[in-house]
Structures are given as C-alpha cells and as structure tokens.
Enzyme design. Structure first.
Site, PDB file in Angstrom:
ATOM      1  N   GLU A 563      10.544  38.225  -2.110  1.00  0.00           N
ATOM      2  CA  GLU A 563      11.378  38.474  -3.371  1.00  0.00           C
ATOM      3  C   GLU A 563      12.978  37.789  -3.295  1.00  0.00           C
ATOM      4  O   GLU A 563      13.481  37.643  -2.473  1.00  0.00           O
ATOM      5  CB  GLU A 563      12.131  40.419  -3.054  1.00  0.00           C
ATOM      6  CG  GLU A 563      12.659  40.536  -4.135  1.00  0.00           C
ATOM      7  CD  GLU A 563      12.590  42.366  -4.001  1.00  0.00           C
ATOM      8  OE1 GLU A 563      12.647  43.080  -5.679  1.00  0.00           O
ATOM      9  OE2 GLU A 563      12.596  43.041  -3.199  1.00  0.00           O
ATOM     10  N   ASN A 618      12.414  39.977 -10.058  1.00  0.00           N
ATOM     11  CA  ASN A 618      12.858  41.409 -11.176  1.00  0.00           C
ATOM     12  C   ASN A 618      13.025  40.685 -12.373  1.00  0.00           C
ATOM     13  O   ASN A 618      13.719  39.334 -12.640  1.00  0.00           O
ATOM     14  CB  ASN A 618      13.942  42.051 -10.116  1.00  0.00           C
ATOM     15  CG  ASN A 618      13.729  42.443  -9.037  1.00  0.00           C
ATOM     16  OD1 ASN A 618      12.793  43.612  -9.361  1.00  0.00           O
ATOM     17  ND2 ASN A 618      14.554  42.090  -8.073  1.00  0.00           N
ATOM     18  N   GLU A 650       8.551  41.722 -11.706  1.00  0.00           N
ATOM     19  CA  GLU A 650       8.281  43.400 -10.776  1.00  0.00           C
ATOM     20  C   GLU A 650       9.182  43.551 -12.248  1.00  0.00           C
ATOM     21  O   GLU A 650      10.512  42.993 -13.114  1.00  0.00           O
ATOM     22  CB  GLU A 650       9.688  43.615 -10.045  1.00  0.00           C
ATOM     23  CG  GLU A 650       8.798  42.624  -8.854  1.00  0.00           C
ATOM     24  CD  GLU A 650       9.668  43.576  -6.755  1.00  0.00           C
ATOM     25  OE1 GLU A 650      10.451  43.898  -6.994  1.00  0.00           O
ATOM     26  OE2 GLU A 650       9.462  42.677  -6.140  1.00  0.00           O
ATOM     27  N   ASP A 680       8.272  48.140 -10.288  1.00  0.00           N
ATOM     28  CA  ASP A 680       9.301  48.625  -8.867  1.00  0.00           C
ATOM     29  C   ASP A 680       9.305  49.944  -8.998  1.00  0.00           C
ATOM     30  O   ASP A 680       9.392  50.020  -9.893  1.00  0.00           O
ATOM     31  CB  ASP A 680      10.351  47.049  -9.846  1.00  0.00           C
ATOM     32  CG  ASP A 680      10.927  47.195  -8.105  1.00  0.00           C
ATOM     33  OD1 ASP A 680      11.039  47.808  -7.007  1.00  0.00           O
ATOM     34  OD2 ASP A 680      12.219  46.810  -8.586  1.00  0.00           O
ATOM     35  N   GLU A 737       9.895  49.413   0.134  1.00  0.00           N
ATOM     36  CA  GLU A 737      10.732  49.235   0.033  1.00  0.00           C
ATOM     37  C   GLU A 737      11.524  49.940   1.560  1.00  0.00           C
ATOM     38  O   GLU A 737      11.249  50.848   1.370  1.00  0.00           O
ATOM     39  CB  GLU A 737      11.232  48.576  -0.972  1.00  0.00           C
ATOM     40  CG  GLU A 737      11.017  48.103  -2.463  1.00  0.00           C
ATOM     41  CD  GLU A 737      11.543  47.891  -3.227  1.00  0.00           C
ATOM     42  OE1 GLU A 737      12.061  46.964  -3.766  1.00  0.00           O
ATOM     43  OE2 GLU A 737      11.730  48.786  -4.198  1.00  0.00           O
TER      44      GLU A 737
END
Length: 786
Positions: A563, A618, A650, A680, A737
């Site tokens: 990520e 993201n 995401e 997300d 996460e």
C-alpha cells in the site's frame, strides 16, 4: 365729378362690368398665389413668384384693355402693337418685383411690395395709353394723373398688408377688394385725366371695329392665360398640400410616440398614439390647444427633451417626455411647431424595477448584498444611539437535500417562504438580507449578547418550521454565527469575516446551531490558511515522499502487494501527519494535483521492481468525483508502463454514497482499464450491503479499529467474523488492516481472512528495494523478526 362722368358717359357699362369681373377674378387668383408664395419652401419660391407675376400682370392688363374697349371717345381709335405688348411685359415684370418684395419676412415688406404693385399698375396703364391712337388731340390733366398714381400706391400697399395679415389660411376678401379698388381707381382716374378732341385726319392705323376685334382677341387670350395660370397653380397647390399631408400622416402614424403639429397655438394634426394617450377622439383634437393636456406647457424648451405631465383619461396624470421642434423650412410668420410626446410609464416602471433589482434579491425580494453593506455601514455610524451592532451570518442546513430530492423549483419555493417568515419575524430596526444561494445575513442594534441571541432564535424558528409545498412537506435547519461590533471587530470586513467563522463553527457543531465569535476561531483559521499555503509550496518544491507497507497472505505469509502511503516532511524536519493535511488538501482542492503526483510516482517506482507485486493507492472522494479520473489513470499507466492488473485503487464507502450513480459509472470505467477496485475502511461508514451489491469490488479492507478492539470484548470479534463471512459468500477477498500482534494474526487465520496488513508484518518504509528483499521470508519468520 370728372371721374364719374368719364365712367358713365364715356364707357360702355356692360364692358366695364366685364372688366370689373375680370379684375375681381384675377385679384382673387393673385392673392391666393401670393398667400402660397409667402409660405412656400425656399426651393419653390421662384416658381410660385413666376406664376403669381403672370397672373397679376395679366389681371392688370386685361382689366385695362377691356376697359379701353369699353371706352367710347366718339372717334375711331387705334392701338400701336409694340407698345400694347410692352405694357403686358411691364405688368408682369413689375408684378414679379412687387410680389418678391412683399413676400419677404421683413418689416414693412408687404407695404413696400404693395407700393411697387401700385407703381406697376400705373406704369402699365400709361404705357398702354401711349399705344392709344385716335383722330383727335389728347389733353392730359396732371392733377388726375397724380391722383391715379397716389390711389394705386396707397390701395396696393393696403391690399398686400391685409393679405399678409390674413396668414396662410385666412380670408382674403379685404385684400382682394383693395386690389380691385386700386386697379379700378387707377384706370378710371387715369382715363378721367385724358381729354380727347376729335380731328378729321386719317391716321392710317387699325381703326373702328377692327381695332376692337383685335383687342377682344388679345384680351380673351390673356384672360385664358390668367384663368389657366390660376387653375394650374391651384391644382399644383392642392396636389402639393395633399402629398405633404399624406406624407406627414404616414410619418406621424408610423411613430409609436404621440405626434402633434401645431400652428398659432392650434392643433393641425395629431396621430392616433397621442389621441390614445390623451384618451380623446382623434377628430376632437383638431383645432384645440395642446396646452389643454400638457401641464406647464409654456415652459417647454424648443430643441430639448423635457419631462412633463399629461392629463390622461379620467384625470390620470401620465409622465411623458416631450421634444418640441420649430419647422424652419416654412417662410411663415406663424411656423409649424412639431411635438413628439413619449409615454414614460413603461420606462419609469422598468427603471424602478432595475433599481429594485440592484438593491434586492430577484427571487425572495429581500435586500441583497449591496443593501446589506449600506445598512450595516449606516448602523455602525449610528452607534451613538445604541452601544452595539449584531451581525448574524445564517446558512441553511439540509437545503441541498431539498434540491436533490424535490428539484430546484421546490428549493426556490422554500427560499421564498423562508424569506417571508424571516421578514415577518423581524422587529423595528432589524434587517435581514439574502446574499445568494442559501446564505442570509441579519443586522440589528443590540445592547447585550442576549438581544442578538433572541434575534437568532427568532430567525432560526422561522427557518426550521416545516414548509408545506404543493407536493411535500419540507424543512431545513439553520446554522447561525454572531459577531458584535465593536466587541469583535472595528471595521466592516473583519466583522463579516468573524460572523462567517462563527457560522462555520455552528455548522460543524453537533449540539449548538448558534455560535458567537471567539478570538480562537481566527487563530484556527489562520493556521489552516498557513498550512494550505505550505501544502502548495510542498507540492512545488517536491517535499512529499512515498512509503510502502506490506500486504501479505494470512495463510502462507507471502507478500501479495504494497500500500502506498504519502508522507510530508518539511525542510525543517517537522513531520506532518496525513490526518492533518489530507482534509485541508481536500477542502482547498489541492488533493487533485497531490493525488495525481502520488499515483504517477507510485506507478513509476513499481514499474521498475523486479517482482510484479500489486500496489494499492488510496483515492480521495474529491478525486473520485472528477470526471477525468479514468482518463488520468489510463494516461499514467501508459506513461509509466505499469500493467493495469498491478494497480489497485482504494475508495471509501462514504465517497461512493455521496453520489452512487456517478461514482459507479466512474468505477466501471476504471475497472474496464483492468484496474482492481477495493473498498477501504469497511465497517466505519454506512456499511451498506447495497453498496457491495451496486458494484463488484475486488477486495474489502476491514478497518484497523476492529483489530485494536479485538481483545476488548466479543462485539469486535463478532463483527470481524460477520465481515469475513460476508466476503466469503460474495466471493470477495477481505484484507484486515492494523494487525500488530500474533494473536490477531492467529485469529484472522482461524476465521479464514485472506490478507493482512500492519506493523506485525512490517512498518512503512520509503525504499522499495528493501521491501522486495522481504519476499524470501515467510510470514512467520517475518513475524518472529518483528
């Protein structure tokens, strides 16, 4: 007695009567032509002078020679042809001079012209008498000759004086009679001055009946010339007047304004527009005075636009604009006056509307920003009568929902009703205005804060009360910020800014929708503005960097991807948390260029890796709402050479819920590029199953908050199990996460979680090469090393 005895004894009275008839007819034609000549346009004066001179000269000459035919001296007479013809030329030439002088617009011009006319009659008479030949001796009386000349001059001057006094359309009887009297008096007085003593000699000229026959033909011809000239001139005059009248009527009726033509204070013509404006019949205007309808008519200035008042039907006073012009092309003592009368009601109404719109809101009718600033300035300038001025900044809550659900027409109706209620809620001295959209302000003189709070509650109550529209009942909330002058600010711009800050604080508050300004608000705003400026500088000076965090398989421990995390370290070494600067970037719009930089940088680095791991980037809700996002992603993939299958974007569920249809369309475009889409922070937003049903996500990321609360009670573990079961049933992989302990990892493996991410597996690092070296490790060896 000699005059009368000559008339009765020496003349044939029947022929004298014929001469008188010719004289009257010719004099009438002459005076008509003279009247037309006086009022002729400058370019036509010569033609009218010629026709009038021919008619006048022929009248004098015919009268003289018919009377000569009537004269019976007792001997045969003869007429010398050249002198006879010359007498006609003298009559016409002299008449032309007399008419030209008499028609001028000078003092005593008519009298001087009339005197010249008398001299012309005299010259013609005695030239004609010089052509007279008889078998006799002619003796002349000087006294009678002088008397004939004096009579002709005086009566001629009087005749032209009366003709001028009659004007363009006045009666000419007096002028005609004086002209006839002048010609007749001259002839018969001149004949009385002559004594014929017969002789017996033969003169060898045309005599007797032959002479009279020749004279008869000559007089008949000249008489026909007089009559033809008169008729032709009359026909031309009638045609000219008819054409002028028709042209004038066309011009007047073609005007939308009222048109009036006046002479000597009387209306000669008026169009239908003025008749309608005055509310009277068109024919009733003719001959009346325009001053009857126009107030202060005498004060109208020629050649200027003047505003006045017109008395309309039923006594109504109509504002008008009048333009007056004198017709200078007319050679008349009383020229035409042309008036254009324009109705100002429509224009004044439009000006009032424009003035109203310049100071008031077009939709609600409330005062606008200009009126608000003027009112606020006046209130601040009058603080001697009250110690404080309260400024309220008001913003409607949930107004966008009304527009989105019921349409903008319903939103407009709601604003109108709310404005009416707010206006009704005001007390004397209080003021409310609409600045635009759903923003309002209120101003009121106050003594203490409680007075401002009372106004805020009254206005809030007017806003929040439900409004029953035709198709639904709707309602809005209100966020009110209050600033006091001079407590909070000493100038208008600062006071407005303070009220806005307080309003934003009220909008952000969950419990208090009316907030007073506090100094700390300014400091917070300054800090936010300072950070936004630093964000711009950071983007320009390349102060941002990327960190990479491992995503690994829970079952095998193999790395499945990384990520991308954005980091900002200022030149002074200070680390700024993404939780602090990302919201500001989204509010200021800087998230678009920052997000593009992150995506481009991440794709470029990943494209150089030895192993084709996925990267997760993201997307901000602001980016997701941008129509060019699919094109931008495609462009970056092409430029960097990264395979679309290695990119995972995401998004949060909140970003999708705000505009489901639009967001779904953009996500489908991205998925068509071959890019993976992950949801997300699942579990912290709406967590609506309809969201998962609306779009086929490639991954669900379970929010880190559930991992941190896993040991706190059974609820978190139950939610994790439910999410994992949901993912399994929908065949969507789930990534957890925030995994930081072996117990959490073990729990996830037991529940069948697909992937994990957290400090247990590896902290974010800036160098990708170091991360790639971790591929050789298993999950468990990595966990033991941690």
């Amino acid at each position: 007695m000699r005059f009368f005895s000559c008339l009765t004894d020496d003349h044939n009275l029947w022929l004298v009567g014929l001469a008188a008839a010719l004289c009257i007819l010719g004099s009438l034609i002459t005076m008509r032509l003279f009247q037309r000549l006086r009022h002729a346009e400058r370019g036509a004066r010569a033609a009218w002078t010629f026709m009038a001179a021919v008619a006048t000269g022929a009248t004098i000459w015919c009268t003289h020679f018919v009377a000569m035919i009537a004269y019976q001296p007792g001997v045969d007479v003869a007429y010398e042809p050249l002198l006879t013809g010359a007498s006609l030329g003298v009559a016409i030439a002299g008449s032309a001079l007399a008419l030209s002088v008499a028609s001028r617009r000078c003092r005593f011009a008519p009298e001087v012209g009339g005197a010249l006319f008398g001299l012309t009659v005299t010259a013609m008479h005695y030239t004609g008498m010089a052509a007279f030949a008889a078998e006799a001796v002619v003796h002349w009386s000087a006294a009678y000759v002088a008397a004939s000349m004096a009579g002709a001059i005086v009566l001629g001057a009087a005749a032209f004086n009366r003709a001028c006094a009659a004007g363009r359309n006045g009666g000419l009887l007096g002028a005609v009679l004086l002209m006839v009297a002048g010609i007749v008096a001259l002839h018969f007085t001149g004949m009385a001055a002559m004594t014929v003593i017969p002789l017996g000699a033969d003169l060898g000229a045309v005599t007797g009946s032959e002479a009279k026959l020749a004279m008869a033909f000559a007089v008949a011809g000249v008489g026909l010339l007089v009559l033809g000239t008169g008729l032709a001139s009359h026909a031309l005059d009638l045609q000219s007047r008819a054409q002028a009248k028709a042209h004038l009527e066309q011009l007047m009726e073609g005007s939308v304004d009222g048109m009036v033509v006046e002479q000597n204070g009387r209306i000669l013509a008026a169009n239908a527009a003025f008749a309608t404006l005055a509310g009277v019949d068109h024919r009733a205007l003719l001959g009346d005075r325009l001053a009857r309808w126009i107030e202060d008519f005498e004060s109208l200035a020629i050649g200027a636009l003047v505003q006045a008042s017109l008395k309309g039907p039923n006594g109504a006073i109509i504002p008008v604009e009048i333009a007056a012009r004198r017709d200078d092309q007319q050679a008349s003592d009383a020229p035409f006056m042309i008036y254009a009368v324009r109705d100002l009601r429509a224009r004044l109404a439009q000006e009032r509307r424009i003035a109203h719109l310049a100071r008031n809101d077009a939709l609600t009718g409330l005062p606008n920003r200009a009126s608000f600033l003027e009112w606020l300035s006046r209130q601040i300038g009058e603080t001697s009568t009250h110690p404080r001025v309260a400024l309220l900044a008001i913003d409607l809550d949930r107004f966008k929902e009304v527009n989105d659900i019921h349409g903008h027409a319903a939103g407009d109706q709601l604003l109108v009703r709310i404005a009416e209620r707010m206006k009704a809620a005001l007390k004397p001295g209080e003021f409310v205005a609409r600045l635009g959209g759903d923003e309002f302000v209120a101003v009121a003189p106050v003594v203490e804060r409680a007075d401002a709070l009372d106004l805020a509650y009254r206005l809030r109550g007017a806003i929040t009360a439900p409004v029953d529209l035709d198709f639904a009942e709707v309602s809005c909330g209100a966020s009110v910020g209050v600033a006091l002058w001079p407590d909070d600010a000493t100038d208008i711009s600062a006071l407005i800014n303070d009220a806005d800050l307080a309003m934003y604080r009220a909008k952000a508050s969950l419990t208090n929708d009316v907030c007073f300004y506090e100094e700390a608000m300014d400091e917070a705003v300054r800090n936010r503005r300072r950070m936004v400026q630093q964000l711009r500088e950071a983007l320009d000076q390349d102060q941002f960097s990327l960190n990479w965090q491992i995503q690994a398989s829970v079952e095998t421990g193999e790395i499945t991807g990384y990520e991308v995390l954005l980091r900002w370290i200022r030149p002074d070494g200070a680390f700024i948390s993404p939780a602090d600067f990302i919201p500001l970037a989204e509010e200021s719009g800087l998230i678009l260029p920052i997000g593009e930089w992150v995506l481009r940088k991440a794709c470029a680095e990943a494209a150089g890796w030895a192993m084709p791991h996925k990267i997760a980037v993201n997307l901000s809700p602001v980016q997701l709402g941008h129509v060019d996002l699919p094109r931008l992603v495609h462009q970056i993939l092409v430029e960097t050479g990264l395979s679309p299958t290695r990119l995972e974007l995401e998004i949060t569920e909140t970003a999708m819920i705000s505009d489901m249809e639009r967001t779904t369309h953009i996500l489908r475009q991205l998925k068509a590029l071959g890019v993976s889409i992950a949801m997300d922070d699942f579990g912290t937003g709406y967590s609506s199953l309809s969201t998962l049903r609306a779009f086929p996500f490639d991954k669900i990321k379970l929010d880190r908050s559930f991992m941190s609360e896993l040991d706190g009670g059974p609820q978190s573990s139950a939610i994790i199990r439910a999410v994992l079961a949901l993912g399994e049933s929908l065949e969507i992989p789930v990534l957890a996460e925030g995994v930081e302990t072996l117990e959490q990892l073990s729990f996830l493996r037991d529940q069948g979680c697909t992937e994990a991410q957290g400090y247990l597996l590896g902290r974010p690092k800036p160098v990708a090469d170091d991360l790639i070296q971790l591929e050789a490790r298993t999950l468990w060896s990595g966990a033991a090393a941690a």
